[in-house]
Motif scaffolding. Structure first.
Motif, PDB file in Angstrom:
ATOM      1  N   GLU A   1       0.416  -1.437  -0.122  1.00 45.73           N
ATOM      2  CA  GLU A   1      -0.119  -0.046   0.365  1.00 45.73           C
ATOM      3  C   GLU A   1       0.598   1.213   0.528  1.00 45.73           C
ATOM      4  OE1 GLU A   1      -2.852   0.376   2.644  1.00 45.73           O
ATOM      5  OE2 GLU A   1      -3.524  -2.352   2.491  1.00 45.73           O
ATOM      6  N   GLU A   2       1.892   1.392   0.292  1.00 44.00           N
ATOM      7  CA  GLU A   2       2.461   2.758   0.706  1.00 44.00           C
ATOM      8  C   GLU A   2       3.627   2.392  -0.114  1.00 44.00           C
ATOM      9  OE1 GLU A   2       6.974   3.350   2.392  1.00 44.00           O
ATOM     10  OE2 GLU A   2       6.018   2.668   4.011  1.00 44.00           O
ATOM     11  N   THR A   3       3.928   1.584  -0.881  1.00 44.07           N
ATOM     12  CA  THR A   3       4.635   1.287  -2.514  1.00 44.07           C
ATOM     13  C   THR A   3       3.885   1.924  -3.240  1.00 44.07           C
ATOM     14  OG1 THR A   3       5.896   0.330  -1.507  1.00 44.07           O
ATOM     15  CG2 THR A   3       5.845   0.386  -4.271  1.00 44.07           C
ATOM     16  N   ALA A   4       2.625   1.333  -3.023  1.00 44.44           N
ATOM     17  CA  ALA A   4       1.367   2.134  -4.474  1.00 44.44           C
ATOM     18  C   ALA A   4       1.336   3.337  -4.201  1.00 44.44           C
ATOM     19  CB  ALA A   4      -0.241   0.766  -4.586  1.00 44.44           C
ATOM     20  N   LEU A   5       0.785   3.888  -3.184  1.00 41.74           N
ATOM     21  CA  LEU A   5       0.862   5.731  -2.403  1.00 41.74           C
ATOM     22  C   LEU A   5       2.033   6.456  -3.281  1.00 41.74           C
ATOM     23  CD1 LEU A   5      -0.816   7.306  -1.376  1.00 41.74           C
ATOM     24  CD2 LEU A   5       0.263   7.012   0.885  1.00 41.74           C
ATOM     25  N   TYR A   6       2.939   6.306  -2.947  1.00 41.34           N
ATOM     26  CA  TYR A   6       4.475   6.432  -4.123  1.00 41.34           C
ATOM     27  C   TYR A   6       3.865   6.535  -5.396  1.00 41.34           C
ATOM     28  CZ  TYR A   6       7.402   7.754   0.439  1.00 41.34           C
ATOM     29  OH  TYR A   6       6.975   7.996   2.366  1.00 41.34           O
ATOM     30  N   ASN A   7       4.098   5.477  -5.686  1.00 41.66           N
ATOM     31  CA  ASN A   7       3.622   5.597  -7.446  1.00 41.66           C
ATOM     32  C   ASN A   7       3.341   6.099  -7.852  1.00 41.66           C
ATOM     33  OD1 ASN A   7       6.304   3.614  -7.433  1.00 41.66           O
ATOM     34  ND2 ASN A   7       4.825   1.892  -7.300  1.00 41.66           N
ATOM     35  N   ALA A   8       1.877   6.822  -7.210  1.00 40.98           N
ATOM     36  CA  ALA A   8       0.601   7.348  -7.351  1.00 40.98           C
ATOM     37  C   ALA A   8       1.736   8.890  -7.256  1.00 40.98           C
ATOM     38  CB  ALA A   8      -0.499   6.815  -6.806  1.00 40.98           C
ATOM     39  N   SER A   9       1.562   8.788  -6.616  1.00 45.95           N
ATOM     40  CA  SER A   9       2.327  10.112  -6.293  1.00 45.95           C
ATOM     41  C   SER A   9       3.432  10.403  -7.236  1.00 45.95           C
ATOM     42  CB  SER A   9       3.233  10.525  -5.022  1.00 45.95           C
ATOM     43  OG  SER A   9       4.272  11.775  -5.166  1.00 45.95           O
ATOM     44  N   THR A  10       4.358  10.022  -8.241  1.00 43.24           N
ATOM     45  CA  THR A  10       5.585  10.363  -8.936  1.00 43.24           C
ATOM     46  C   THR A  10       4.636  10.167 -10.321  1.00 43.24           C
ATOM     47  OG1 THR A  10       6.410   9.034  -8.250  1.00 43.24           O
ATOM     48  CG2 THR A  10       7.301   8.996 -10.286  1.00 43.24           C
ATOM     49  N   VAL A  11       3.411   9.564 -10.088  1.00 36.95           N
ATOM     50  CA  VAL A  11       3.159   9.809 -12.140  1.00 36.95           C
ATOM     51  C   VAL A  11       2.147  11.097 -11.303  1.00 36.95           C
ATOM     52  CG1 VAL A  11       0.595   8.276 -13.159  1.00 36.95           C
ATOM     53  CG2 VAL A  11       2.831   6.895 -11.982  1.00 36.95           C
ATOM     54  N   LEU A  12       1.090  11.356 -11.122  1.00 38.72           N
ATOM     55  CA  LEU A  12       1.063  12.534 -10.773  1.00 38.72           C
ATOM     56  C   LEU A  12       1.592  13.749 -10.379  1.00 38.72           C
ATOM     57  CD1 LEU A  12      -2.308  11.241  -7.782  1.00 38.72           C
ATOM     58  CD2 LEU A  12      -2.593  12.095 -10.992  1.00 38.72           C
ATOM     59  N   THR A  13       2.690  13.381  -9.907  1.00 42.15           N
ATOM     60  CA  THR A  13       3.516  14.915 -10.159  1.00 42.15           C
ATOM     61  C   THR A  13       3.892  14.619 -11.844  1.00 42.15           C
ATOM     62  OG1 THR A  13       3.975  14.200  -7.519  1.00 42.15           O
ATOM     63  CG2 THR A  13       6.069  15.604  -9.193  1.00 42.15           C
ATOM     64  N   LEU A  14       4.613  13.733 -12.496  1.00 44.37           N
ATOM     65  CA  LEU A  14       4.904  13.975 -13.767  1.00 44.37           C
ATOM     66  C   LEU A  14       4.251  14.274 -14.206  1.00 44.37           C
ATOM     67  CD1 LEU A  14       7.340  10.799 -13.713  1.00 44.37           C
ATOM     68  CD2 LEU A  14       7.777  12.815 -13.808  1.00 44.37           C
ATOM     69  N   SER A  15       2.763  13.914 -14.504  1.00 45.86           N
ATOM     70  CA  SER A  15       1.656  14.673 -15.422  1.00 45.86           C
ATOM     71  C   SER A  15       1.399  15.827 -15.335  1.00 45.86           C
ATOM     72  CB  SER A  15       1.103  13.652 -14.897  1.00 45.86           C
ATOM     73  OG  SER A  15       0.567  12.183 -15.679  1.00 45.86           O
ATOM     74  N   ILE A  16       0.842  16.438 -13.806  1.00 41.47           N
ATOM     75  CA  ILE A  16       0.987  17.482 -14.124  1.00 41.47           C
ATOM     76  C   ILE A  16       2.181  17.828 -14.492  1.00 41.47           C
ATOM     77  CG2 ILE A  16       0.844  19.947 -12.268  1.00 41.47           C
ATOM     78  CD1 ILE A  16      -0.506  17.466 -10.162  1.00 41.47           C
ATOM     79  N   GLY A  17       3.696  17.999 -13.993  1.00 43.81           N
ATOM     80  CA  GLY A  17       4.618  18.639 -15.008  1.00 43.81           C
ATOM     81  C   GLY A  17       4.841  18.571 -16.184  1.00 43.81           C
ATOM     82  N   VAL A  18       4.453  17.395 -16.787  1.00 44.51           N
ATOM     83  CA  VAL A  18       4.132  17.326 -18.365  1.00 44.51           C
ATOM     84  C   VAL A  18       3.475  18.369 -19.206  1.00 44.51           C
ATOM     85  CG1 VAL A  18       4.266  15.417 -20.181  1.00 44.51           C
ATOM     86  CG2 VAL A  18       5.340  14.797 -18.556  1.00 44.51           C
TER      87      VAL A  18
END
Length: 390
Positions: A279-296
């Motif tokens: 669950e913790e890893t999924a949270l961090y991966n979701a954060s990465t995807v959202l961060t990069l998506s917004i940045g791009v």
């Protein structure tokens, strides 16, 4: 009474005032920025809302207390150890490290015995974070000096009635108590809504808009490709023939491809080392995807505006019209810039491979998240090559 007598009386009262030193221990990056803003208005807030007979001395110190270890008790102990050698009466730790109590995100840990508290900024969500943190700090200080209960589980960190009602509805907070030797009080949010706010808070902490200037090679590739496509007659025709749906789909696919490429090329996807970390890893991966998506998306929006301006300035109506077979309209320029930006974003994915892994992580993550990933990477290397650590 003469002016001199009034001044002497005022000085006597001032000399008899008690001074309380409130220290804000902050992680580098976003927490340090929040602490710097709090220093400006906290003394006045504390005088108005806690005790105006006290002289409030608010200080800050930036220090990375702890990274990969996420056990809340260890974090609070590290804070107590760090503040032990200071002259602070109260120590409050601000971190962008997300912490959880089981499946519930932690907002605040309070230790009355050591007169310290720890606030996890992501748990406060992405909106009005400074306002909410400031009000929570005021309530915590009142609690730690014994003048009032913090009352965070009743939305009392909001000074207005409307804010308290909204807090109860949008972010229900619950109080958890523990035994002797542990935190006195812990304030947690709900599993579902609280975790959604935590994820949004993590993305805000990463400040995804920094990706625009942080990944210079990718930005240069997108700008260069977009400029080239803008003067390509084939793109002129395609952009005016494709419908709005296909243009939008082109943009979405290009953003998704760039995000996937960045994650894969720079090893940003985490893998759970055991079942308990899923669950913790999924949270961090979701954060990465959202961060990069917004940045791009922010990068694409900036390139789109520049491409549109370039199209309007450089493409003569007669030249563009000879290719289209009719006089060009402003809508033609909008569609051309949209398609050129979408296709150029795919080229930006290739350009991102030229940025170093450290540069990408600096652009995509805050200090605490970079440090956590570095420590995890070191642990993985030591596990893979045990001889290297001996």
């Amino acid at each position: 009474m003469t002016d001199l007598e009034q001044e002497e009386g005022s000085n006597a009262v001032e000399a008899g005032r008690r001074t309380v030193v409130v220290g804000l221990l902050a992680d580098p990056d976003t927490p340090a920025e929040v602490a710097a803003k709090l220093v400006e208005d906290l003394p006045e807030e504390l005088s108005a809302r806690v005790d105006d007979s006290i002289t409030w001395d608010v200080r800050t110190m930036t220090h990375p207390v702890i990274a990969s270890v996420q056990d809340p008790e260890e974090v609070l102990s590290a804070v107590a150890e760090q503040t032990a050698n200071t002259d602070w009466d109260i120590g409050i730790y601000l971190t962008d490290l997300p912490m959880q109590h089981g499946d519930r995100p932690i907002l605040v840990d309070v230790d009355h015995d050591r007169r310290i508290a720890g606030l996890s900024l992501p748990g406060f969500g992405p909106l009005l974070q400074h306002h909410e943190v400031r009000n929570a700090v005021v309530r915590l200080v009142a609690d730690l000096i014994g003048s009032a209960d913090a009352g965070l589980d009743h939305g009392q960190h909001h000074p207005s009635l409307l804010g308290r009602v909204a807090a109860r509805l949008l972010q229900p907070v619950h109080l958890v108590r523990a035994g002797k030797g542990k935190h006195t009080r812990r304030y947690v949010t709900t599993p579902w809504l609280g975790r959604a706010r935590l994820l949004a808070g993590m993305v805000r902490t990463n400040q995804p808009w920094r990706l625009v200037l942080g990944m210079r090679s990718a930005l240069a590739a997108v700008l260069g490709t977009s400029a080239y496509l803008t003067i390509n007659s084939t793109i002129w025709l395609l952009s005016t023939r494709l419908g709005a749906g296909k243009l939008v789909l082109t943009s979405l696919v290009s953003v998704a491809l760039m995000v996937a490429w960045i994650i894969g090329a720079h090893h940003l996807w985490e893998h759970a080392r055991d079942v308990g970390e899923r669950e913790e890893t999924a949270l961090y991966n979701a954060s990465t995807v959202l961060t990069l998506s917004i940045g791009v998306l922010v990068m694409s929006a900036a390139v789109y505006v520049l491409t549109l301006l370039g199209s309007l300035f450089f493409l003569e109506p007669s030249v563009l019209g000879s290719s289209l077979g009719r006089p060009p309209t402003f809508g033609d320029h909008l569609a051309l810039a949209w398609m050129a930006t979408g296709l150029a974003t795919i080229a930006g994915a290739l350009g991102s491979g030229l940025d170093s892994e450290d540069a990408v992580r600096r652009a995509a993550y805050g200090y605490r998240e970079r440090q956590r990933r570095d420590e995890i990477g070191e642990d993985s290397e030591n596990t893979t090559n045990p001889s290297s650590s001996s």
